[in-house]
Write an enzyme that holds these catalytic residues in place. Structure first.
Site, PDB file in Angstrom:
ATOM      1  N   ARG A   1       0.618  -1.174  -0.019  1.00  0.00           N
ATOM      2  CA  ARG A   1      -0.038  -0.046   0.125  1.00  0.00           C
ATOM      3  C   ARG A   1       0.871   1.204  -0.064  1.00  0.00           C
ATOM      4  O   ARG A   1       0.872   2.177  -0.861  1.00  0.00           O
ATOM      5  CB  ARG A   1      -0.786   0.132   1.193  1.00  0.00           C
ATOM      6  CG  ARG A   1      -1.267  -1.245   1.761  1.00  0.00           C
ATOM      7  CD  ARG A   1      -1.948  -0.920   2.976  1.00  0.00           C
ATOM      8  NE  ARG A   1      -3.515  -1.704   3.091  1.00  0.00           N
ATOM      9  CZ  ARG A   1      -4.555  -0.963   3.122  1.00  0.00           C
ATOM     10  NH1 ARG A   1      -4.487   0.091   3.501  1.00  0.00           N
ATOM     11  NH2 ARG A   1      -5.699  -1.421   2.922  1.00  0.00           N
TER      12      ARG A   1
ATOM     13  N   ARG B   1      11.800   2.578   3.189  1.00  0.00           N
ATOM     14  CA  ARG B   1      11.025   1.623   4.205  1.00  0.00           C
ATOM     15  C   ARG B   1      12.005   0.849   4.622  1.00  0.00           C
ATOM     16  O   ARG B   1      12.441  -0.034   3.986  1.00  0.00           O
ATOM     17  CB  ARG B   1       9.706   1.009   3.653  1.00  0.00           C
ATOM     18  CG  ARG B   1       9.202  -0.139   4.618  1.00  0.00           C
ATOM     19  CD  ARG B   1       8.228   0.063   5.585  1.00  0.00           C
ATOM     20  NE  ARG B   1       7.250   1.115   5.513  1.00  0.00           N
ATOM     21  CZ  ARG B   1       6.152   0.403   5.525  1.00  0.00           C
ATOM     22  NH1 ARG B   1       5.540  -0.606   5.560  1.00  0.00           N
ATOM     23  NH2 ARG B   1       5.071   1.619   5.352  1.00  0.00           N
TER      24      ARG B   1
ATOM     25  N   HIS C   1       6.757   7.318  10.922  1.00  0.00           N
ATOM     26  CA  HIS C   1       6.261   7.110   9.346  1.00  0.00           C
ATOM     27  C   HIS C   1       5.290   8.312   9.145  1.00  0.00           C
ATOM     28  O   HIS C   1       4.201   8.406   9.204  1.00  0.00           O
ATOM     29  CB  HIS C   1       5.204   5.941   9.606  1.00  0.00           C
ATOM     30  CG  HIS C   1       4.655   5.377   8.309  1.00  0.00           C
ATOM     31  ND1 HIS C   1       5.014   6.226   7.045  1.00  0.00           N
ATOM     32  CD2 HIS C   1       3.614   4.695   7.863  1.00  0.00           C
ATOM     33  CE1 HIS C   1       4.402   5.468   6.115  1.00  0.00           C
ATOM     34  NE2 HIS C   1       3.534   4.464   6.240  1.00  0.00           N
TER      35      HIS C   1
END
Lengths: 356, 454
Positions: A54, A104, A134
């Site tokens: 996602r 990430r 995040h």
């Protein structure tokens, strides 16, 4: 600002500026031609050491809508699984001319190291590091909250506003959650009051100085009538490891900390429900809650693209030219401190991103 | 013909100034007439103007990782002991976590012998408590004790002897040869995946926590075990305020326990982790300022017996990476004395005589070393270090003698400088420079000069 590593990098003005820029980006996303020429010729690398379809797709969409070239580099199936170091990977990307690296990583601080070790000149965007931060998730959450709770008929996105006076409950696995850390910092910066709700085993030792209240009882907090309730994902592995699990059973967790129809019904009329996804339906959130009219979970995804467009734009092209046709006006740079009048003009051209 | 050294106007243990003659491997004369004694001898006389300098017994490190055998890319016995000499040490205890592990007489004798041939410091191998440091079966402690290396200190350092039965047996068994178990106190289940001290900073920066209680619980258990079986226990790199309290309580109860603190735990805190620079990643982790204050107090009041470096060299690739992937450990041999001076002497907490106690006398006693940590007196072996406490220097890891550059003191200005180190009368360091060409000063038989009593 050269990088976006943590929401603590943003002061109130800078955070509002990102959200305002995102509002302008969102406005373009309702048009027939969604693509802006802003980052034509620039290269954005999505460097993902952890599975996250996602977030990667969201960043990829954002970069492509800005006309950047996008390279997706995932740890699986690359040399990383053969033991190549983070350093060598980044040196390789640097040599290939990456302008921005969206990273990430499962290790907290890896984006920080990447930005500061002298391995690359690229702008680094933290797309989630370990249990640390995040920031784009927190920004999209703030964008969504601002739009729903401060927007008006003439200013539907709440452009120029912060979140002063709002009460946000963040519920679930705070201990392991970078989403929680990013949100606590950003929501506080924007003037919101934050209450963390979790079983004591899922709160970090040392949570004391955080700019947030802490409660072990969800019902008590919901009784206070929070304006927004943010449910955090509970990882399945938290139930089996480390001394037999962080809580006795999924059923007990749901009973004490799950957002179900009963708890939802007790919320004030205007309250909204957020979740960063992917949801464990039936664990931390029931289907009733997830699919209710209060739920803005699907809209969070759409807003994620706009926020990430804004971040990439501000980091890579903070020269005031978004490539947006002049009607929407100039976009202030992320780094500039003088308060630019940020109310977006010509709102009449702005389509609704979505409706509640 | 060997060189004699006359140290003029020096302050032994920081006391009254006098002259000290080093000759024949011994402290040959002390006093205003010390130079006269040299004139009758045929050897070269090297005079050092030591005005303003302090003379200490050669430092003894109870906790050094020399990495050989196995990780010679990070350090070797030669490079590590050379660095030790530069730091003022005349003896080091080489930790057991080598590859192969120092868990047999053969391996410890090899380390001991290479150290002796190198001649920079005495090298006393630490024997592993358990085979392969695996915490399952006792290693052949008796064989290591009876070997040429004469091992007296046993440790699974890097790993905790967490099985209480194995720990009890080790404590009991080492009594037979006056050995000591040096425990790396870390409850393994409480520290799975741990990266740094668990507290405010770890909560904020999202690194898995290493709670103080994981150290304190093991120390509490071990002092009670030591009391129960009447053995002596040494606590490695104690790092928390609670640990100081437990050791203080144990000593007040008469338990035969000694404890060490590292230089880095005397000066650095977990705030250093905020930049995610793995050079600050160490085990046990850097703690809070309250812990730093407590270990300083404990060292000053004698609760903590010694300072030991836990010198842990690592290659660049093991530190030039993300925090979680980096190795634990930092170098310390060449900065230990300066850190102790900065934190304990310059702050008025300790005298130079106290420094001699915690960096030489006590570690020599714990390791049962006969020729080290002695008084500075005529007839004693000349294991000495000459320190200029007024000097200041900025730490540049690349300029250090250790083969690795993972010093947490990079760029910091520290007080004090080791001017000379003497190992049984032979200068291993002069004017701060390691004496690599020792054949000219030691009569061509530098190795034989390193008499180590097996």
């Amino acid at each position: 600002m050269r990088h976006l590593l943590s929401t603590t990098d943003l002061d109130r003005a800078a955070a509002v500026r990102v959200l305002d820029t995102a509002a302008q980006m969102a406005a373009t996303q309702g048009r027939q031609i969604k693509k802006l020429p802003t980052l034509r010729g620039r290269t954005v690398v999505n460097l993902f050491f952890e599975d996250s379809t996602r977030t990667r797709i969201s960043f990829e969409t954002a970069a492509k809508r800005l006309s950047a070239d996008v390279i997706n580099f995932s740890a699986k199936g690359s040399s990383l699984s053969k033991g190549e170091s983070l350093k060598d990977t980044v040196l390789t990307l640097q040599a290939m001319g990456a302008d921005a690296i969206v990273v990430r990583h499962q290790a907290s601080g890896a984006p920080h190291t990447l930005a500061h070790a002298g391995w690359t000149d690229a702008a680094v965007v933290n797309a989630g590091d370990g249990m640390h931060q995040h920031p784009t998730q927190a920004l999209l959450d703030a964008f969504t909250i601002r739009r729903h709770l401060t927007g008006s008929a003439t200013n539907p996105d709440g452009v120029g506003n912060d979140l002063a006076g709002l009460h946000v409950a963040v519920v679930g696995d705070v201990l392991h959650s970078r989403v929680a850390r990013s949100n606590v910092d950003l929501l506080h910066t924007l003037g919101a009051r934050v209450t963390l709700v979790a079983p004591p085993t899922l709160l970090p030792v040392g949570v004391g100085p955080w700019p947030a209240e802490v409660s072990y009882r969800l019902d008590d907090v919901l009784a206070q009538g929070p304006d927004a309730v943010m449910m955090l994902r509970v990882q399945r592995e938290r139930m089996s490891t480390a001394g037999g699990g962080f809580f006795p059973s999924p059923l007990e967790y749901t009973r004490l900390y799950g957002l179900d129809a009963r708890r939802l019904a007790g919320l004030p009329e205007h309250s909204i429900v957020l979740h960063p996804g992917p949801m464990n339906r039936g664990l931390e959130i029931s289907a009733d809650a997830a699919d209710s009219v209060r739920s803005v979970i699907v809209e969070q995804v759409a807003n994620g693209v706009a926020v990430r467009m804004a971040v990439l734009y501000l980091l890579l092209s903070g020269d005031g030219d978004t490539g947006v046709p002049p009607a929407t006006g100039a976009i202030p740079a992320l780094t500039s401190t003088p308060a630019t009048p940020a109310t977006a003009p010509a709102r009449s051209t702005t389509p609704e991103v979505s409706a509640r | 013909m060997t060189t004699q050294y006359l140290l003029k106007d020096v302050a032994p243990l920081g006391g009254d100034r006098t002259d000290v003659l080093v000759a024949g491997g011994l402290v040959a004369a002390i006093g205003a007439g010390a130079g006269d004694a040299a004139e009758n001898a045929p050897d070269d006389l090297h005079v050092i103007d030591a005005t303003g300098m302090v003379l200490l017994p050669g430092l003894v490190d109870l906790h050094t990782h020399l990495r050989e055998p196995g990780r010679e890319d990070a350090e070797t016995i030669v490079s590590g002991t050379r660095a030790a000499a530069v730091g003022g040490f005349t003896a080091v205890h080489a930790m057991a976590n080598t590859t192969p592990t120092q868990d047999t007489a053969g391996v410890v004798e090899q380390v001991w012998r290479i150290g002796r041939e190198a001649g920079w410091t005495d090298v006393h191998p630490v024997g592993a408590v358990s085979v392969g440091l695996e915490g399952q079966h006792l290693a052949e402690l008796g064989a290591m004790a009876d070997s040429a290396a004469r091992v007296r200190v046993f440790s699974d350092d890097g790993k905790c002897v967490h099985d209480p039965v194995l720990m009890r047996r080790a404590l009991e068994y080492t009594k037979a040869f006056d050995g000591v178990v040096a425990q790396h106190a870390q409850e393994p289940r409480l520290t799975e995946g741990a990266q740094m001290h668990e507290g405010v900073v770890s909560a904020e920066i999202g690194l898995a926590g290493w709670p103080a209680v994981a150290e304190e619980a093991i120390i509490a258990r071990d002092v009670l075990l030591a009391e129960h079986v009447g053995a002596r226990l040494h606590v490695c790199h104690l790092s928390t305020a609670g640990s100081v309290e437990i050791v203080r309580w144990a000593k007040s109860r008469g338990i035969d326990v000694t404890a060490e603190v590292t230089p880095h735990h005397l000066v650095l805190t977990d705030e250093e982790a905020r930049g995610y620079d793995p050079v600050f990643k160490v085990n046990p982790p850097l703690r809070t300022q309250a812990d730093v204050d407590a270990v300083r107090e404990g060292l000053a009041d004698g609760t903590i017996d010694i300072v030991a470096t836990d010198h842990a060299p690592h290659t660049r690739e093991d530190k030039d990476c993300e925090w979680a992937a980096a190795a634990f450990g930092m170098t310390g041999l060449e900065t230990a004395l300066s850190v102790v001076q900065q934190t304990m002497v310059d702050t008025g907490r300790m005298t130079w005589a106290d420094v001699a106690r915690v960096l030489s006398e006590n570690p020599a006693r714990i390791g049962r070393l006969d020729g080290q940590g002695r008084a500075i007196a005529v007839g004693e072996p000349a294991n000495l270090v000459l320190v200029d406490p007024d000097a200041r220097r900025v730490v540049v890891p690349e300029e250090q003698a250790t083969a690795s550059t993972n010093s947490p003191m990079r760029g910091r200005e520290l007080p004090g400088r080791v001017v000379a180190t003497f190992l049984r009368g032979r200068a291993t360091v002069l004017d701060g420079v390691p004496q690599d060409d020792r054949s000219s000063t030691a009569g061509g038989t530098p190795r034989a000069a390193g008499r180590v009593t097996p």
